[in-house]
Every structure is written in C-alpha cells, then in structure tokens.
Design a protein around this motif. Structure first.
Motif, PDB file in Angstrom:
ATOM      1  N   VAL A 120       0.828  -1.203   0.000  1.00  0.00           N
ATOM      2  CA  VAL A 120       0.000   0.000   0.000  1.00  0.00           C
ATOM      3  C   VAL A 120       0.863   1.255   0.000  1.00  0.00           C
ATOM      4  O   VAL A 120       0.554   2.247  -0.677  1.00  0.00           O
ATOM      5  N   ASP A 121       1.957   1.218   0.735  1.00  0.00           N
ATOM      6  CA  ASP A 121       2.807   2.411   0.834  1.00  0.00           C
ATOM      7  C   ASP A 121       3.698   2.604  -0.391  1.00  0.00           C
ATOM      8  O   ASP A 121       4.320   3.663  -0.530  1.00  0.00           O
ATOM      9  N   ASP A 122       3.756   1.617  -1.256  1.00  0.00           N
ATOM     10  CA  ASP A 122       4.631   1.728  -2.425  1.00  0.00           C
ATOM     11  C   ASP A 122       3.947   2.373  -3.627  1.00  0.00           C
ATOM     12  O   ASP A 122       4.589   2.600  -4.647  1.00  0.00           O
ATOM     13  N   HIS A 123       2.654   2.648  -3.530  1.00  0.00           N
ATOM     14  CA  HIS A 123       1.909   3.183  -4.674  1.00  0.00           C
ATOM     15  C   HIS A 123       1.094   4.398  -4.247  1.00  0.00           C
ATOM     16  O   HIS A 123       0.779   4.580  -3.069  1.00  0.00           O
ATOM     17  N   ASP A 124       0.745   5.191  -5.231  1.00  0.00           N
ATOM     18  CA  ASP A 124      -0.104   6.354  -5.003  1.00  0.00           C
ATOM     19  C   ASP A 124      -1.540   5.964  -5.379  1.00  0.00           C
ATOM     20  O   ASP A 124      -1.906   5.940  -6.560  1.00  0.00           O
ATOM     21  N   PHE A 125      -2.338   5.673  -4.369  1.00  0.00           N
ATOM     22  CA  PHE A 125      -3.704   5.219  -4.618  1.00  0.00           C
ATOM     23  C   PHE A 125      -4.694   6.368  -4.770  1.00  0.00           C
ATOM     24  O   PHE A 125      -5.899   6.132  -4.815  1.00  0.00           O
ATOM     25  N   THR A 126      -4.214   7.588  -4.839  1.00  0.00           N
ATOM     26  CA  THR A 126      -5.113   8.688  -5.178  1.00  0.00           C
ATOM     27  C   THR A 126      -5.446   8.691  -6.664  1.00  0.00           C
ATOM     28  O   THR A 126      -6.408   9.360  -7.076  1.00  0.00           O
ATOM     29  N   MET A 127      -4.678   7.990  -7.457  1.00  0.00           N
ATOM     30  CA  MET A 127      -4.941   7.872  -8.883  1.00  0.00           C
ATOM     31  C   MET A 127      -5.586   6.527  -9.169  1.00  0.00           C
ATOM     32  O   MET A 127      -5.326   5.538  -8.480  1.00  0.00           O
ATOM     33  N   ARG A 128      -6.404   6.497 -10.198  1.00  0.00           N
ATOM     34  CA  ARG A 128      -7.097   5.275 -10.572  1.00  0.00           C
ATOM     35  C   ARG A 128      -6.116   4.262 -11.145  1.00  0.00           C
ATOM     36  O   ARG A 128      -5.001   4.620 -11.546  1.00  0.00           O
ATOM     37  N   PRO A 129      -6.498   2.994 -11.205  1.00  0.00           N
ATOM     38  CA  PRO A 129      -5.632   1.999 -11.851  1.00  0.00           C
ATOM     39  C   PRO A 129      -5.430   2.318 -13.327  1.00  0.00           C
ATOM     40  O   PRO A 129      -6.329   2.848 -13.992  1.00  0.00           O
ATOM     41  N   ALA A 130      -4.279   2.020 -13.824  1.00  0.00           N
ATOM     42  CA  ALA A 130      -3.925   2.285 -15.234  1.00  0.00           C
ATOM     43  C   ALA A 130      -4.152   3.744 -15.567  1.00  0.00           C
ATOM     44  O   ALA A 130      -4.790   4.085 -16.565  1.00  0.00           O
ATOM     45  N   PHE A 131      -3.591   4.587 -14.716  1.00  0.00           N
ATOM     46  CA  PHE A 131      -3.769   6.027 -14.929  1.00  0.00           C
ATOM     47  C   PHE A 131      -3.169   6.447 -16.260  1.00  0.00           C
ATOM     48  O   PHE A 131      -2.100   5.983 -16.650  1.00  0.00           O
ATOM     49  N   ALA A 132      -3.857   7.329 -16.966  1.00  0.00           N
ATOM     50  CA  ALA A 132      -3.485   7.807 -18.296  1.00  0.00           C
ATOM     51  C   ALA A 132      -3.608   6.725 -19.355  1.00  0.00           C
ATOM     52  O   ALA A 132      -3.163   6.907 -20.487  1.00  0.00           O
ATOM     53  N   GLY A 133      -4.217   5.600 -18.985  1.00  0.00           N
ATOM     54  CA  GLY A 133      -4.431   4.518 -19.937  1.00  0.00           C
ATOM     55  C   GLY A 133      -5.908   4.392 -20.273  1.00  0.00           C
ATOM     56  O   GLY A 133      -6.685   5.351 -20.146  1.00  0.00           O
ATOM     57  N   PRO A 134      -6.315   3.242 -20.721  1.00  0.00           N
ATOM     58  CA  PRO A 134      -7.729   3.039 -21.052  1.00  0.00           C
ATOM     59  C   PRO A 134      -8.606   3.111 -19.805  1.00  0.00           C
ATOM     60  O   PRO A 134      -8.136   3.046 -18.664  1.00  0.00           O
ATOM     61  N   ALA A 135      -9.915   3.238 -20.027  1.00  0.00           N
ATOM     62  CA  ALA A 135     -10.865   3.343 -18.916  1.00  0.00           C
ATOM     63  C   ALA A 135     -10.874   2.062 -18.087  1.00  0.00           C
ATOM     64  O   ALA A 135     -10.723   0.949 -18.619  1.00  0.00           O
ATOM     65  N   VAL A 136     -11.019   2.234 -16.791  1.00  0.00           N
ATOM     66  CA  VAL A 136     -11.068   1.096 -15.880  1.00  0.00           C
ATOM     67  C   VAL A 136     -12.472   0.499 -15.907  1.00  0.00           C
ATOM     68  O   VAL A 136     -13.445   1.197 -15.585  1.00  0.00           O
ATOM     69  N   PRO A 137     -12.641  -0.758 -16.298  1.00  0.00           N
ATOM     70  CA  PRO A 137     -13.970  -1.367 -16.247  1.00  0.00           C
ATOM     71  C   PRO A 137     -14.327  -1.735 -14.817  1.00  0.00           C
ATOM     72  O   PRO A 137     -13.581  -2.428 -14.121  1.00  0.00           O
ATOM     73  N   VAL A 138     -15.485  -1.246 -14.370  1.00  0.00           N
ATOM     74  CA  VAL A 138     -15.972  -1.518 -13.019  1.00  0.00           C
ATOM     75  C   VAL A 138     -17.345  -2.169 -13.152  1.00  0.00           C
ATOM     76  O   VAL A 138     -18.310  -1.529 -13.594  1.00  0.00           O
ATOM     77  N   GLY A 139     -17.410  -3.448 -12.817  1.00  0.00           N
ATOM     78  CA  GLY A 139     -18.686  -4.153 -12.848  1.00  0.00           C
ATOM     79  C   GLY A 139     -19.463  -3.913 -11.566  1.00  0.00           C
ATOM     80  O   GLY A 139     -18.891  -3.741 -10.481  1.00  0.00           O
TER      81      GLY A 139
END
Length: 465
Positions: A62-81
């Motif tokens: 958790v401390d190794d990443h910036d979770f204020t940004m969505r997954p695959a930031f600047a990439g394709p849209a994140v699919p959320v079912g």
C-alpha cells in the motif's frame, strides 16, 4: 572446635539437599515439556500473518503506490462491474414523491497494484479500514435525497482482494431517492421508479461502469412486499448521461414497476362516497312538507362528501392536474348537491302554487251594474248567469222604459266583464297545472338520479380499469 565442625557439616548437608531438589524439579519440568510437545493437542500453530514479513501493508504494498490515482492512470478506462441485491423496499411516499430502499452494492474491478504472491491462490478479506488506503470507485446515487452506510456494529463494508489484483468491494446502503410519479389515474395507477448509479468524478474515458452480469446483476428477495403496492418486476438498463460542463458519464438504472392495491381505496373512499350519494336519494321518498328532515339530510350528505374529498387530498401532493379519484368524488358531490337543489325547487314551487291557489279562491268579483239593491252580488263558479229580467232578491223601483233599457245594457256589460275575469282565472289555473302536483318532481328524481349515477359508474370503471 568440635561445635564448629558440626555446624559446617550441617550447612554442607543442607546445600547438597537443596541442589538435589532443584535437579529433580528441572528433570520433572523437562519431561512435562517433552510430553506436551509430543502430544498433537499441545502443538502451537504459528500465525504467519502476525509476522513482520506478511503484514497487510507490506503484503499489498500500500505504501509503495499512489492510490489517489485510478488503476492504469493515463491509460484506457477502468472497467468496473456492478451488481445489486435488493434487501428491502422500505416505503413509497406519494406526498414527497420518493422511495426508500436498502440494498447490497457490490463493485468489481482489477487493480494490479494490489496483487500479491500466494501459494494457495486464496483471497484476503478486509473491513472498511482498508478503504481509506486504496482506490475505490466513487459511485453515487443520482437524484438521491438521503443515503447512509449501515454502521452497526461496525461499518457494513467488505473488501476482498485476490492474488491477481481483482477486488470485490461490497457495502450495505439505505437510500431515499426521488421518483417522478403520475397521479392522473390515482388510485388505479401503476408507477415506475428508478434508482440511478453513476461515477461522480470519472467520465466514460476514465471509468466504464457496467452491469456485471446483465439483467442477472440485480437480485431481489422474494419476501419483499409493500402494503399499498404490488411489485410487478425489477430490471436493469444503462446509458450515457451528458453534462455540459464535464462531459459524458456511464449511468446504471435499477427500474421497478409498482401497481397500487385498489381494495384499500375502495373501502376508504369509493364506498363511503357511493353511500353518501345513495343516502341523498332517500329525501325523494320523504314528504315534501317535512322541511327539517329533508334539509338536514341534504346538508349532512353534502358535508360528509366534502370531508371525504378533503381527507383524500390531504394525503396527496398538490398536483395541478385532475386525478381519477377527484373525478369520482366531485361527481358524487354534484349528485349530492343536486339532490339538495331538487328539494329547494320542489319546496319553492309548492309554496308558490299554494299561495296562488289561495288567492284565486278568496278573490271577490263585485257585480252591481248600477242597480239599486241592498246586497252585493258575488260572481262564483256559476259566472253570474241570472236572467237580467228576473233578478230576485233585489229591490225594484218604478222606472221608465228608457231607464230599463240602459240598465239592461249596463247589466250585459257587467256580465261580459265577469266572464272575462273568469276566463283569466281558468287560464291561470291551467298555467299552474304542471306544478299543481309537485310530488311528480320527486317521482321523476327517483328514477333519473340513480340511473344517471349508474351510467356514470359504468363509464368511469370501464375507462380506468
């Protein structure tokens, strides 16, 4: 000297005995420990999650990443079912035009930043405390008035993370949302309400919100029921919503159709109104001269119908169009009011007829014709037909032939005037012959009022049912 030697031997003996006792106790303790270790019941299983190497923060990095940004930031849209399980439909309010629903809302997405190594490929489950440390979809309820996450005994939030980074985020929510209702057919209406879900910050270019399993993404409890409505069906839809300042967003819809139970309103509204109309017809069988009875009955039915209308409108929103129940109640009110007007007309015509008839019977018609006499001749229904040459009962005086001719001429004129008065009397009586028997109006009302009300009911129920 001998005493010192004895004391020394005694101390030496005591020290040797003490050392022997400690050795025996150590041997006994060691044997017990060996016995416990040899017994499977005494084997202690180590909890690897408590070790420093498998601590949650380190395992999920958790401390190794910036979770204020969505997954695959600047990439394709994140699919959320998304899938929803409706736990209860708590209430439907016609006055506020909203509904309250309790549901389980579940989100599915993949965040590779949360992947972790696992030999058993088993997921890890966490409570709501992890939500503040990782990225989760910002789904909100469109047109909601109030909503909250249940927090008894703790927040009803669950996060399940799989080794490959797939995440299940579930929460239990109660939401009160607006429902645009059409009451033009109330209470014979069918309402369709919608609960809408949408991402607040992420457009369709960043987050793709979709139903995970189509129509099967929405499940309901078979025991869900409402006192005034029959739940006909639930179904899901999705479409894009556009905001001029921010762009396009994926929006999910939970649609459910409700059909109102009519039996309650039959007992509380329609039957009382119908009985009041029928009660107003009783006055047609009461004697028209019984003024207190007919007036009190008419006023009572009018006030009762007015009270029913007021009670129905008090539990309804103040809409600017006419409802089906308004048509029935106001037509019933008109029937009741017309029954009161009917008696007012009957009473008025009866009074006018009685007064006119009394005046015609009591009005005298003098006929003196310039003849000297001591009495006045009255014209009755015989219309003053005595012979002009044979007037009996009157004093006669010697007169000349010219005077006699003049008096005879005056007598003929007087009789002609009497005949004209009698003809006027007959014409007046003939004009009042229609209302001479005013009870005929009541007789016609006994047939016209029930027939018209039955005809109205046939049209009303055939149109709205």
């Amino acid at each position: 000297m001998s005493h010192f030697i004895e004391v020394g031997f005694l101390l030496l003996y005591m020290s040797i005995c003490g050392q022997c006792g400690k050795m025996k106790h150590g041997i006994r303790r060691t044997s017990v420990q060996h016995h416990k270790l040899g017994n499977p019941l005494f084997k202690k299983v180590l909890d690897e999650t408590k070790t420093h190497q498998v601590k949650t923060d380190h395992l999920l990095r958790v401390d190794d990443h910036d979770f204020t940004m969505r997954p695959a930031f600047a990439g394709p849209a994140v699919p959320v079912g998304v899938d929803v399980q409706v736990e209860s439909l708590d209430s439907i309010s016609e006055v506020d035009m909203d509904f309250t629903m309790t549901l389980y809302l579940r989100h599915y997405w993949k965040d590779e930043r949360l992947s972790f190594p696992s030999k058993t490929n088993k997921s890890m489950t966490f409570d709501g405390r992890l939500v503040k440390k990782i990225w989760v979809p910002d789904v909100f309820f469109v047109h909601s008035k109030r909503s909250f996450i249940h927090d008894t005994t703790t927040e009803n939030i669950m996060i399940r993370v799989y080794p490959d980074g797939h995440v299940l985020y579930s929460l239990r929510v109660t939401v009160t949302s607006a429902c645009n209702m059409d009451f033009s057919r109330f209470p014979l209406d069918t309402q369709t309400c919608t609960l809408e879900l949408e991402s607040y910050a992420y457009t369709d270019e960043d987050l793709m919100l979709y139903w995970k399993s189509g129509d099967e993404s929405l499940s309901t409890d078979d025991k869900i029921s409402l006192s005034q409505f029959l739940i006909q069906k639930f179904h899901t839809t999705s479409r894009l919503a556009f905001y001029s300042s921010t762009g396009w967003y994926n929006r999910l819809y939970i649609n459910f159709t409700l059909r109102r139970h009519i039996f309650f309103f039959l007992l509380q509204t329609y039957f009382p109104a119908t009985l009041m109309v029928m009660l107003s017809w009783v006055s047609f069988w009461i004697d028209r001269r019984a003024v207190p009875a007919r007036v009190s009955l008419g006023i009572t039915t009018v006030l009762t119908t007015s009270t029913i209308i007021t009670g129905v409108n008090a539990s309804m929103p103040r809409v600017s169009y006419i409802k089906a129940v308004d048509i029935y109640l106001w037509v019933s009110f008109v029937f009741v009011f017309l029954s009161v007007l009917e008696y007012a007309a009957v009473n008025y015509l009866t009074t006018v007829h009685d007064g006119t008839d009394r005046k015609l019977r009591e009005k005298p018609l003098p006929c003196t014709c310039d003849i000297s006499h001591t009495r006045t001749m009255m014209l009755d229904d015989a219309y003053c037909k005595p012979d002009v040459n044979g007037l009996t009962g009157y004093t006669q005086a010697p007169v000349s032939s010219e005077e006699t001719a003049d008096k005879q001429e005056h007598m003929v004129v007087c009789l002609s005037l009497a005949n004209e008065a009698t003809a006027a009397k007959k014409k007046t009586v003939r004009s009042f012959r229609i209302i001479q028997n005013t009870h005929v109006i009541d007789a016609y009302s006994r047939m016209i009022f029930p027939g018209a009300f039955i005809f109205f009911n046939l049209i009303y129920w055939s149109v709205y049912c």
